[in-house]
Design a protein around this motif. Structure first.
Motif, mmCIF file in Angstrom:
data_model
loop_
_atom_site.group_PDB
_atom_site.id
_atom_site.type_symbol
_atom_site.label_atom_id
_atom_site.label_comp_id
_atom_site.label_asym_id
_atom_site.label_seq_id
_atom_site.Cartn_x
_atom_site.Cartn_y
_atom_site.Cartn_z
ATOM 1 N N LEU A 1 69.357 17.762 29.290
ATOM 2 C CA LEU A 1 68.170 17.764 30.145
ATOM 3 C C LEU A 1 67.028 18.370 29.329
ATOM 4 N N LYS B 1 63.277 12.512 41.066
ATOM 5 C CA LYS B 1 63.838 11.637 40.033
ATOM 6 C C LYS B 1 62.939 10.449 39.722
ATOM 7 N N TYR C 1 60.970 12.414 37.211
ATOM 8 C CA TYR C 1 61.715 13.243 36.261
ATOM 9 C C TYR C 1 63.203 12.945 36.456
ATOM 10 N N ASN D 1 71.655 22.445 34.704
ATOM 11 C CA ASN D 1 71.764 21.012 34.450
ATOM 12 C C ASN D 1 73.020 20.508 35.159
ATOM 13 N N PHE E 1 66.242 13.622 35.981
ATOM 14 C CA PHE E 1 67.319 14.547 35.637
ATOM 15 C C PHE E 1 67.852 15.192 36.909
#
Length: 289
Positions: free
Chosen positions: A135, A101, A104, A129, A106
């Motif tokens: 996402l 995270k 990235y 997701n 998500f």
């Protein structure tokens, strides 16, 4: 290392990157996967996620914040856990964590499943997701197939067959970024002969293919591989100079263009996955027939 077997094939997969390390035909003992010689390339089949290729300046913008990602993302360098294993099927999983995270932001769950059926190995990706908001991602395969160059055979003895194409639309990479100008590459009928210098200007990035599979064969008729990649809008070809292998790369996503301003949502080839949604793609390879 994890292994699967059936009457025709044996495969080995490393938990690091859930990377396919071996694809062995039992009929003739032929190894089809590149065996990771660092003199040419120390990988065999890395997973490209959450980007394919390179970002402009190595970074992207999302919701007002800049993030850095290495070329081809981070999944290939992470250790996957085994979710389930059967005699001819294995599923690996990678979950978002604090480390991912930071690069990235998500909440994802990524599954990679290998299945043996007859002379065919299939590799399936499933992205989940876990958040309520969309996402954004790209994902691709990068398998390297070893060529038999013994007994006087050469790289140029091999060719690719695109069953539904008579020309290819090739895009060039310049310093890792995608040029928007294409080159029309005619085929010899439906064949693309391999040439020793064909990757002097980096990988071939192909768009708008009509074919959803490609055959890799040689003129002597003792090598044949059928690679299926339906559902992947981009396709890459690559090998280092002098290497005895070629990479056949199905991509959902592509390198940043030279003109890209950095917004992840506006990146060419980016996939939007709705909140709590699932996305799946599969490529497969058939050998030994």
């Amino acid at each position: 290392m994890y292994s699967l077997d059936n009457d025709h094939l044996h495969i080995d997969i490393a938990p690091e990157g859930a990377e396919l390390r071996s694809l062995l035909s039992k009929a003739d003992g032929r190894e089809y996967m590149w065996q990771r010689d660092a003199a040419y390339w120390p990988k065999s089949s890395p997973l490209l996620f959450p980007i394919v290729g390179e970002l402009k300046n190595g970074q992207y913008l999302f919701e007002g914040q800049w993030y850095k990602l290495p070329k081809h993302g981070f999944a290939r360098d992470r250790t996957f856990a085994v979710l389930e294993q059967k005699p001819q099927e294995i599923t690996f999983v990678l979950e978002a964590d604090a480390e991912s995270k930071a690069m990235y932001p998500f909440d994802f769950r990524l599954l990679l499943r290998y299945v043996l059926q007859g002379h065919t190995l299939s590799c399936s990706y499933e992205l989940q997701n876990k958040g309520d908001d969309p996402l954004y991602f790209s994902l691709g395969g990068h398998p390297a197939f070893q060529l038999n160059l013994s007994n006087g055979k050469h790289f140029a003895d091999y060719y690719l067959v695109f069953g539904k194409d008579h020309a290819l639309t090739r895009y060039f990479l310049k310093k890792g970024l995608l040029d928007t100008q294409a080159e029309w590459q005619p085929l010899e009928g439906i064949r693309l002969p391999l040439r020793a210098n064909m990757f002097d200007k980096d990988a071939w990035v192909l768009k708008d293919l009509r074919s959803s599979n490609v055959l890799l064969q040689n003129r002597q008729g003792d090598y044949r591989l059928d690679f299926q990649f339906s559902g992947f809008p981009y396709f890459g070809l690559w090998a280092p100079s002098g290497a005895p292998f070629i990479c056949l790369e199905p991509w959902c996503g592509v390198n940043d263009t030279q003109q890209h301003a950095g917004d992840l949502r506006q990146k060419e080839g980016i996939v939007e996955l709705e909140g709590n949604g699932r996305w799946r793609r599969t490529w497969s390879v058939t050998v030994g027939l």
